[in-house]
Design a protein around this motif. Structure first.
Motif, short mmCIF file in Angstrom:
data_model
loop_
_atom_site.label_atom_id
_atom_site.label_comp_id
_atom_site.label_asym_id
_atom_site.label_seq_id
_atom_site.Cartn_x
_atom_site.Cartn_y
_atom_site.Cartn_z
N ALA A 14 -2.27 4.60 2.94
CA ALA A 14 -2.96 3.76 1.96
C ALA A 14 -2.82 4.29 0.54
CB ALA A 14 -4.44 3.63 2.32
N VAL A 15 -2.65 5.60 0.39
CA VAL A 15 -2.52 6.18 -0.96
C VAL A 15 -1.36 5.54 -1.71
CG1 VAL A 15 -3.64 8.36 -0.35
CG2 VAL A 15 -1.17 8.16 -0.16
N ASN A 16 -0.34 5.15 -1.00
CA ASN A 16 0.83 4.51 -1.60
C ASN A 16 0.44 3.20 -2.28
OD1 ASN A 16 3.59 5.12 -1.84
ND2 ASN A 16 4.12 3.57 -0.35
N ASN A 17 -0.25 2.33 -1.56
CA ASN A 17 -0.66 1.03 -2.08
C ASN A 17 -1.73 1.19 -3.15
OD1 ASN A 17 0.84 0.52 0.26
ND2 ASN A 17 -0.25 -1.36 0.66
N ILE A 18 -2.65 2.13 -2.94
CA ILE A 18 -3.72 2.36 -3.91
C ILE A 18 -3.12 2.84 -5.23
CG2 ILE A 18 -5.73 3.81 -4.44
CD1 ILE A 18 -6.35 3.66 -1.36
N ALA A 19 -2.13 3.72 -5.17
CA ALA A 19 -1.47 4.20 -6.39
C ALA A 19 -0.81 3.06 -7.15
CB ALA A 19 -0.45 5.28 -6.05
N ALA A 20 -0.38 2.03 -6.42
CA ALA A 20 0.27 0.88 -7.05
C ALA A 20 -0.74 -0.11 -7.62
CB ALA A 20 1.18 0.18 -6.04
#
Length: 177
Positions: free
Chosen positions: A90-96
């Motif tokens: 989820a960190v990937n999408n949250i960073a985006a």
């Protein structure tokens, strides 16, 4: 048998919405994740770095236009490997720019959330996602009937109200181990 949209048009919904795209995820795993290299990497190390993709690039583009992309993931206690993978990635999408929150399955059951995955766009249309017994994606059914859309909006509002941001949820997962 439901009538599925053409998969070639699936991505269009995530570029053409005007204000909000919101998802409820209820499955314990997704075959598309389990078969991937990032999932294998996660199982080996439990760590995942950021991995830019077409999905995250679109999130950034939509958020830059002032749009919101949000989701609530329902998680078992203890979380399955598939759910732990989604929590880590989820960190990937949250960073985006996507806002991903989590809800314990017991709490989802108290709210009478259905065991189905859907995307809701601008509170006007939904894509109900269909999966088989092996968690393989079968297709998406377009829902535009106002009665069903109001129901999906009510589900969204209930889930969003009780769902926790990733960091708070991760702390709960760790405290329950």
């Amino acid at each position: 048998m439901p009538e599925f949209i053409d998969d070639a048009t699936f991505g269009d919904y995530f570029r053409e919405f005007e204000h909000t795209a919101w998802r409820l995820e209820t499955r314990r795993a997704y075959a598309s994740d389990v078969g991937g290299e990032r999932y294998a990497q996660f199982l080996r190390s439990q760590e995942l770095g950021l991995a830019p993709s077409a999905w995250t690039a679109n999130i950034e583009e939509q958020v830059a236009q002032g749009k919101r992309i949000e989701r609530v993931r329902v998680v078992d206690e203890p979380p399955t490997d598939g759910q732990r993978f989604l929590l880590a990635s989820a960190v990937n999408n949250i960073a985006a720019g996507e806002d991903i929150r989590h809800l314990w399955r017991a709490d989802a059951d108290k709210l009478s959330l259905p065991a189905e995955d859907f995307w809701l766009f601008d509170s006007r249309r939904a894509l109900l996602l269909h999966f088989d017994e092996a968690d393989e994606y079968l297709g998406a059914e377009l829902i535009e009937d106002p009665k069903h859309i109001v129901h999906y909006c009510q589900l969204r509002d209930a889930a969003w109200h009780y769902a926790l941001r990733r960091e708070e949820f991760v702390d709960q997962v760790r405290s329950r181990v």
